[in-house]
Design a protein around this motif. Sequence first.
Motif, PDB file in Angstrom:
ATOM      1  N   LEU A 171      65.189 101.132  45.293  1.00 47.96           N
ATOM      2  CA  LEU A 171      63.794 100.710  45.119  1.00 47.96           C
ATOM      3  C   LEU A 171      62.835 101.820  45.527  1.00 47.96           C
ATOM      4  O   LEU A 171      61.786 102.020  44.904  1.00 47.96           O
ATOM      5  CB  LEU A 171      63.524  99.441  45.946  1.00 47.96           C
ATOM      6  CG  LEU A 171      64.201  98.154  45.461  1.00 47.96           C
ATOM      7  CD1 LEU A 171      63.967  97.030  46.459  1.00 47.96           C
ATOM      8  CD2 LEU A 171      63.696  97.757  44.082  1.00 47.96           C
ATOM      9  N   TYR A 172      63.195 102.555  46.581  1.00 51.38           N
ATOM     10  CA  TYR A 172      62.374 103.689  47.027  1.00 51.38           C
ATOM     11  C   TYR A 172      62.476 104.858  46.051  1.00 51.38           C
ATOM     12  O   TYR A 172      61.464 105.471  45.695  1.00 51.38           O
ATOM     13  CB  TYR A 172      62.823 104.132  48.418  1.00 51.38           C
ATOM     14  CG  TYR A 172      62.132 105.381  48.903  1.00 51.38           C
ATOM     15  CD1 TYR A 172      60.826 105.337  49.389  1.00 51.38           C
ATOM     16  CD2 TYR A 172      62.786 106.610  48.865  1.00 51.38           C
ATOM     17  CE1 TYR A 172      60.185 106.496  49.822  1.00 51.38           C
ATOM     18  CE2 TYR A 172      62.162 107.768  49.289  1.00 51.38           C
ATOM     19  CZ  TYR A 172      60.862 107.703  49.773  1.00 51.38           C
ATOM     20  OH  TYR A 172      60.231 108.850  50.197  1.00 51.38           O
ATOM     21  N   ARG A 173      63.690 105.143  45.601  1.00 53.95           N
ATOM     22  CA  ARG A 173      63.904 106.289  44.714  1.00 53.95           C
ATOM     23  C   ARG A 173      63.122 106.150  43.414  1.00 53.95           C
ATOM     24  O   ARG A 173      62.572 107.121  42.896  1.00 53.95           O
ATOM     25  CB  ARG A 173      65.399 106.430  44.411  1.00 53.95           C
ATOM     26  CG  ARG A 173      65.719 107.591  43.485  1.00 53.95           C
ATOM     27  CD  ARG A 173      67.202 107.718  43.219  1.00 53.95           C
ATOM     28  NE  ARG A 173      67.477 108.753  42.251  1.00 53.95           N
ATOM     29  CZ  ARG A 173      68.679 109.055  41.793  1.00 53.95           C
ATOM     30  NH1 ARG A 173      69.735 108.383  42.250  1.00 53.95           N
ATOM     31  NH2 ARG A 173      68.855 110.009  40.903  1.00 53.95           N
ATOM     32  N   TYR A 174      63.069 104.940  42.869  1.00 54.38           N
ATOM     33  CA  TYR A 174      62.373 104.738  41.599  1.00 54.38           C
ATOM     34  C   TYR A 174      60.918 104.304  41.798  1.00 54.38           C
ATOM     35  O   TYR A 174      60.275 103.863  40.858  1.00 54.38           O
ATOM     36  CB  TYR A 174      63.128 103.715  40.748  1.00 54.38           C
ATOM     37  CG  TYR A 174      64.427 104.276  40.196  1.00 54.38           C
ATOM     38  CD1 TYR A 174      64.427 105.134  39.110  1.00 54.38           C
ATOM     39  CD2 TYR A 174      65.643 103.966  40.790  1.00 54.38           C
ATOM     40  CE1 TYR A 174      65.600 105.661  38.607  1.00 54.38           C
ATOM     41  CE2 TYR A 174      66.831 104.496  40.311  1.00 54.38           C
ATOM     42  CZ  TYR A 174      66.803 105.342  39.211  1.00 54.38           C
ATOM     43  OH  TYR A 174      67.974 105.877  38.732  1.00 54.38           O
ATOM     44  N   ARG A 175      60.426 104.454  43.012  1.00 54.36           N
ATOM     45  CA  ARG A 175      59.011 104.224  43.327  1.00 54.36           C
ATOM     46  C   ARG A 175      58.515 102.879  42.797  1.00 54.36           C
ATOM     47  O   ARG A 175      57.494 102.793  42.098  1.00 54.36           O
ATOM     48  CB  ARG A 175      58.150 105.367  42.781  1.00 54.36           C
ATOM     49  CG  ARG A 175      58.571 106.733  43.289  1.00 54.36           C
ATOM     50  CD  ARG A 175      57.680 107.840  42.754  1.00 54.36           C
ATOM     51  NE  ARG A 175      58.178 109.144  43.143  1.00 54.36           N
ATOM     52  CZ  ARG A 175      57.975 109.714  44.325  1.00 54.36           C
ATOM     53  NH1 ARG A 175      57.267 109.071  45.235  1.00 54.36           N
ATOM     54  NH2 ARG A 175      58.465 110.906  44.608  1.00 54.36           N
ATOM     55  N   THR A 176      59.257 101.842  43.100  1.00 59.46           N
ATOM     56  CA  THR A 176      58.892 100.507  42.618  1.00 59.46           C
ATOM     57  C   THR A 176      57.768  99.877  43.441  1.00 59.46           C
ATOM     58  O   THR A 176      57.139  98.917  42.988  1.00 59.46           O
ATOM     59  CB  THR A 176      60.107  99.556  42.674  1.00 59.46           C
ATOM     60  OG1 THR A 176      60.549  99.453  44.035  1.00 59.46           O
ATOM     61  CG2 THR A 176      61.246 100.086  41.811  1.00 59.46           C
TER      62      THR A 176
END
Length: 257
Positions: free
Chosen positions: A25-30
């Motif tokens: 969730l953090y990696r894909y900037r959700t």
Amino acid sequence: METINIGYGHMVLGFLLLIIPTYFLYRYRTGLVRDTLWAALRMTVQLFFIGFYLEYLFLWDSVWINLLWVLFMIVIASSTVLKRTKLPLKMLFMAVSVAFLVSLLIIDLYFLGLVVRPEKIFTARYFIPISGMILGNMLSANVIALNSFYGSLNRERQLYLYLLGNGASPGESLAPFIREALIKSFNPTIASMAVMGLIALPGTMTGQILGGSSPSVAIKYQILLMIAIFASSLISVLLTLWISRRKSFDRYGMMRF
């Protein structure tokens, strides 16, 4: 056979599983990392509190306390539905609450009174958990239905006005939007029922088996609970849409918000 108790240290190990979804969730900037962690924290605190409270609720087993607790759950569920759908709380809170209360009373009285038949129909051991399961599923179905209904009306307002302008009553003009809301809110439930037992063991059945119940008893409860949940969700969605329609539209069929 007793259920294996999970120690607090092992619960911490279980919480480490959150690292996986949180990372992606953090990696894909959700923007959902904070919401996820906050939701997990709230769930933990609330469930520990409810577990502590239910110990006393089951011990007291008072009809009036049990009914008050279910009314409290209805209030929380109704406000949550309107918060998630971003619809006006003051205008539609009573509509959703009445729909939930009526649906829950119908299904609880039928299911507990005629199917399960405990010694006391409002005994905490059956009344509270079954009402909670039914309410939780009604909440999900109503969020989807209301989002679909009012979202479709906003996107296709011209179609609604066209139907009104060509002699259709407000009820007839809203029928396509109600139909779409029902399809979207109940397709997932119907799909889940169709493959239940083939793809996964459902939660209620699994919980009863882990608690020491016979698989044959757990299966019967699961089947009948799924039918009760489906019926109650459908009743509540239709009541919510019908009652909220009276609050949301004037006598000429125009939306008030």
